[in-house]
Design an enzyme around this catalytic site. Structure first.
Site, PDB file in Angstrom:
ATOM      1  N   GLU A   1      15.502  24.210  -0.460  1.00 41.36           N
ATOM      2  CA  GLU A   1      16.784  24.828  -0.838  1.00 41.36           C
ATOM      3  C   GLU A   1      16.751  26.338  -0.624  1.00 41.36           C
ATOM      4  O   GLU A   1      17.720  26.930  -0.160  1.00 41.36           O
ATOM      5  CB  GLU A   1      17.036  24.592  -2.333  1.00 41.36           C
ATOM      6  CG  GLU A   1      17.929  23.424  -2.630  1.00 41.36           C
ATOM      7  CD  GLU A   1      18.089  23.273  -4.136  1.00 41.36           C
ATOM      8  OE1 GLU A   1      18.438  24.267  -4.809  1.00 41.36           O
ATOM      9  OE2 GLU A   1      17.816  22.164  -4.620  1.00 41.36           O
TER      10      GLU A   1
ATOM     11  N   HIS B   1       8.423  29.994   6.907  1.00 39.10           N
ATOM     12  CA  HIS B   1       7.196  29.339   6.458  1.00 39.10           C
ATOM     13  C   HIS B   1       7.385  28.902   5.006  1.00 39.10           C
ATOM     14  O   HIS B   1       7.837  29.702   4.184  1.00 39.10           O
ATOM     15  CB  HIS B   1       6.015  30.308   6.582  1.00 39.10           C
ATOM     16  CG  HIS B   1       4.718  29.674   6.217  1.00 39.10           C
ATOM     17  ND1 HIS B   1       4.098  28.754   7.033  1.00 39.10           N
ATOM     18  CD2 HIS B   1       3.942  29.787   5.108  1.00 39.10           C
ATOM     19  CE1 HIS B   1       2.984  28.335   6.443  1.00 39.10           C
ATOM     20  NE2 HIS B   1       2.867  28.949   5.278  1.00 39.10           N
TER      21      HIS B   1
ATOM     22  N   GLU C   1      -1.084  36.353  15.559  1.00 37.55           N
ATOM     23  CA  GLU C   1      -1.782  35.612  14.514  1.00 37.55           C
ATOM     24  C   GLU C   1      -0.781  34.700  13.794  1.00 37.55           C
ATOM     25  O   GLU C   1       0.314  35.150  13.424  1.00 37.55           O
ATOM     26  CB  GLU C   1      -2.392  36.612  13.518  1.00 37.55           C
ATOM     27  CG  GLU C   1      -3.379  35.990  12.573  1.00 37.55           C
ATOM     28  CD  GLU C   1      -3.809  36.956  11.473  1.00 37.55           C
ATOM     29  OE1 GLU C   1      -4.109  36.493  10.382  1.00 37.55           O
ATOM     30  OE2 GLU C   1      -3.803  38.188  11.736  1.00 37.55           O
TER      31      GLU C   1
ATOM     32  N   GLU D   1      14.734  27.888   1.460  1.00 36.72           N
ATOM     33  CA  GLU D   1      14.654  28.139   2.907  1.00 36.72           C
ATOM     34  C   GLU D   1      16.054  28.232   3.499  1.00 36.72           C
ATOM     35  O   GLU D   1      16.353  29.124   4.296  1.00 36.72           O
ATOM     36  CB  GLU D   1      13.890  27.008   3.604  1.00 36.72           C
ATOM     37  CG  GLU D   1      12.433  26.918   3.209  1.00 36.72           C
ATOM     38  CD  GLU D   1      11.679  25.864   4.021  1.00 36.72           C
ATOM     39  OE1 GLU D   1      11.987  25.701   5.216  1.00 36.72           O
ATOM     40  OE2 GLU D   1      10.790  25.206   3.461  1.00 36.72           O
TER      41      GLU D   1
ATOM     42  N   ASN E   1      16.839  23.375   8.541  1.00 37.41           N
ATOM     43  CA  ASN E   1      17.020  24.831   8.617  1.00 37.41           C
ATOM     44  C   ASN E   1      17.950  25.204   9.759  1.00 37.41           C
ATOM     45  O   ASN E   1      18.759  26.128   9.644  1.00 37.41           O
ATOM     46  CB  ASN E   1      15.666  25.531   8.776  1.00 37.41           C
ATOM     47  CG  ASN E   1      14.960  25.701   7.449  1.00 37.41           C
ATOM     48  OD1 ASN E   1      15.379  26.510   6.622  1.00 37.41           O
ATOM     49  ND2 ASN E   1      13.917  24.909   7.221  1.00 37.41           N
TER      50      ASN E   1
ATOM     51  N   MET F   1       6.838  22.836  16.008  1.00 36.02           N
ATOM     52  CA  MET F   1       5.433  22.537  15.727  1.00 36.02           C
ATOM     53  C   MET F   1       4.495  22.814  16.911  1.00 36.02           C
ATOM     54  O   MET F   1       3.537  22.079  17.131  1.00 36.02           O
ATOM     55  CB  MET F   1       5.288  21.081  15.268  1.00 36.02           C
ATOM     56  CG  MET F   1       6.091  20.748  14.022  1.00 36.02           C
ATOM     57  SD  MET F   1       5.727  21.841  12.615  1.00 36.02           S
ATOM     58  CE  MET F   1       4.123  21.208  12.154  1.00 36.02           C
TER      59      MET F   1
ATOM     60  N   LEU G   1       2.528  29.253  19.731  1.00 35.22           N
ATOM     61  CA  LEU G   1       2.922  29.983  20.941  1.00 35.22           C
ATOM     62  C   LEU G   1       1.778  30.887  21.385  1.00 35.22           C
ATOM     63  O   LEU G   1       1.063  31.451  20.556  1.00 35.22           O
ATOM     64  CB  LEU G   1       4.178  30.801  20.648  1.00 35.22           C
ATOM     65  CG  LEU G   1       5.406  29.953  20.305  1.00 35.22           C
ATOM     66  CD1 LEU G   1       6.501  30.797  19.667  1.00 35.22           C
ATOM     67  CD2 LEU G   1       5.935  29.234  21.546  1.00 35.22           C
TER      68      LEU G   1
END
Ligand code: GRF
Length: 205
Positions: free
Chosen positions: A175, A112, A146, A177, A16, A93, A96
Site C-alpha cells: 500500500e 524496493h 550497486e 509502495e 506498482n 527482476m 542491469l
C-alpha cells in the site's frame, strides 16, 4: 507543461505499474507512461497496461542467453524508439549491467520493499520478521551500479505487528509502495529531486 516520457519496466503482476499509470492520468501530473516494457512475455502486468491503453513491448531475456549486454541493447533500442526520458523499475527482476546504468545515469528509479539500506535484495518481508524490526517500509531510489544502493528519493515506514505474517506485512508495505512511487516520480519529473551521485561522491567543500 511538457510531460516527461516514462517507461515502466516490469516482470510480473505490475501493481506498482498500475499505481503509476493511474497517477499519470492526472492532468497536472508531470509525467506520462509512454511505454510498459517486460522481459517476460507472460507478465500479468502487460494485459493490465494494454487495458489502460498504454503501449507495451516485450524484450524476452531468454532469447539472449548469457549475453546480458545484447539484452540491454535491445531494451535500450525500445526505450529510444519511444523517446523515453525516465525509467521506473517496478518489479523488474533482471539486474542491469553498468553499461546500461551509465547510459541512463540519474534517469532510472526503482522501488524496493524495505527501508534501505536495510534488507537489500530479496525476501525482505521474511527477513524483516526474522530480524524482529518494529518498523519496515518501502523506498524509492535512483539506480546505481550497486544493487539497491542509489540515492533515496522517498521512503515511508509501516509498523510491524506481533501478529504479522510475511503476507500481511507485504500487503501493508505494498500500500505504501503504491503511494510513494507516484509521488517520487513526480518529484523527479519536476526536477525537485535530482540525482547527484552518492553523498561520498560529492566534491569536498
Ligand atoms: C514490489 O514489492 C516491489 O517493491 C518489488 O517487487 C514487487 C513488484 O510488485 N521490487 P508489482 O509487480 O508492482 O505488483
Amino acid at each position: 507543461m511538457t510531460k516527461k516520457r516514462v517507461a515502466v519496466l516490469i516482470s510480473g503482476r505490475g501493481s506498482n505499474m498500475v499505481a503509476l499509470i493511474e497517477a499519470a492520468q492526472g492532468k497536472d501530473y508531470p509525467a506520462e507512461i509512454a511505454l510498459v516494457l517486460s522481459n517476460r512475455p507472460d507478465a500479468a502486468g502487460l494485459a493490465r497496461a494494454r487495458d489502460a491503453g498504454i503501449a507495451t513491448a516485450v524484450v524476452d531475456h531468454y532469447r539472449f542467453g548469457d549475453d546480458r549486454e545484447a539484452f540491454e541493447r535491445a531494451l535500450d533500442d525500445e526505450l529510444r524508439k519511444y523517446r523515453i526520458e525516465l525509467i521506473c523499475l517496478a518489479g523488474f527482476m533482471r539486474l542491469l549491467t553498468s553499461w546500461f546504468i551509465r547510459r541512463w545515469r540519474g534517469r532510472i528509479l526503482n522501488i524496493h520493499p524495505a527501508l534501505l539500506p536495510q534488507f537489500k535484495g530479496l525476501h525482505t518481508h521474511r527477513r524483516a520478521l526474522d530480524a524482529g524490526v518494529k518498523q519496515h517500509g518501502a523506498t524509492v531510489h535512483f539506480v546505481v551500479e550497486e544493487t539497491d544502493a542509489g540515492p533515496i528519493v522517498l521512503q515511508q515506514s509501516v509498523p510491524v505487528l506481533e501478529s504479522d505474517t510475511e503476507e500481511t506485512l507485504a500487503a501493508r508495505v505494498l500500500e505504501i509502495e503504491h503511494r510513494i512511487y507516484p509521488e517520487a516520480l513526480r518529484l523527479v519529473a519536476e526536477g525537485r529531486a535530482k540525482f547527484a551521485g552518492a553523498r561520498d561522491e560529492a566534491p569536498a567543500r
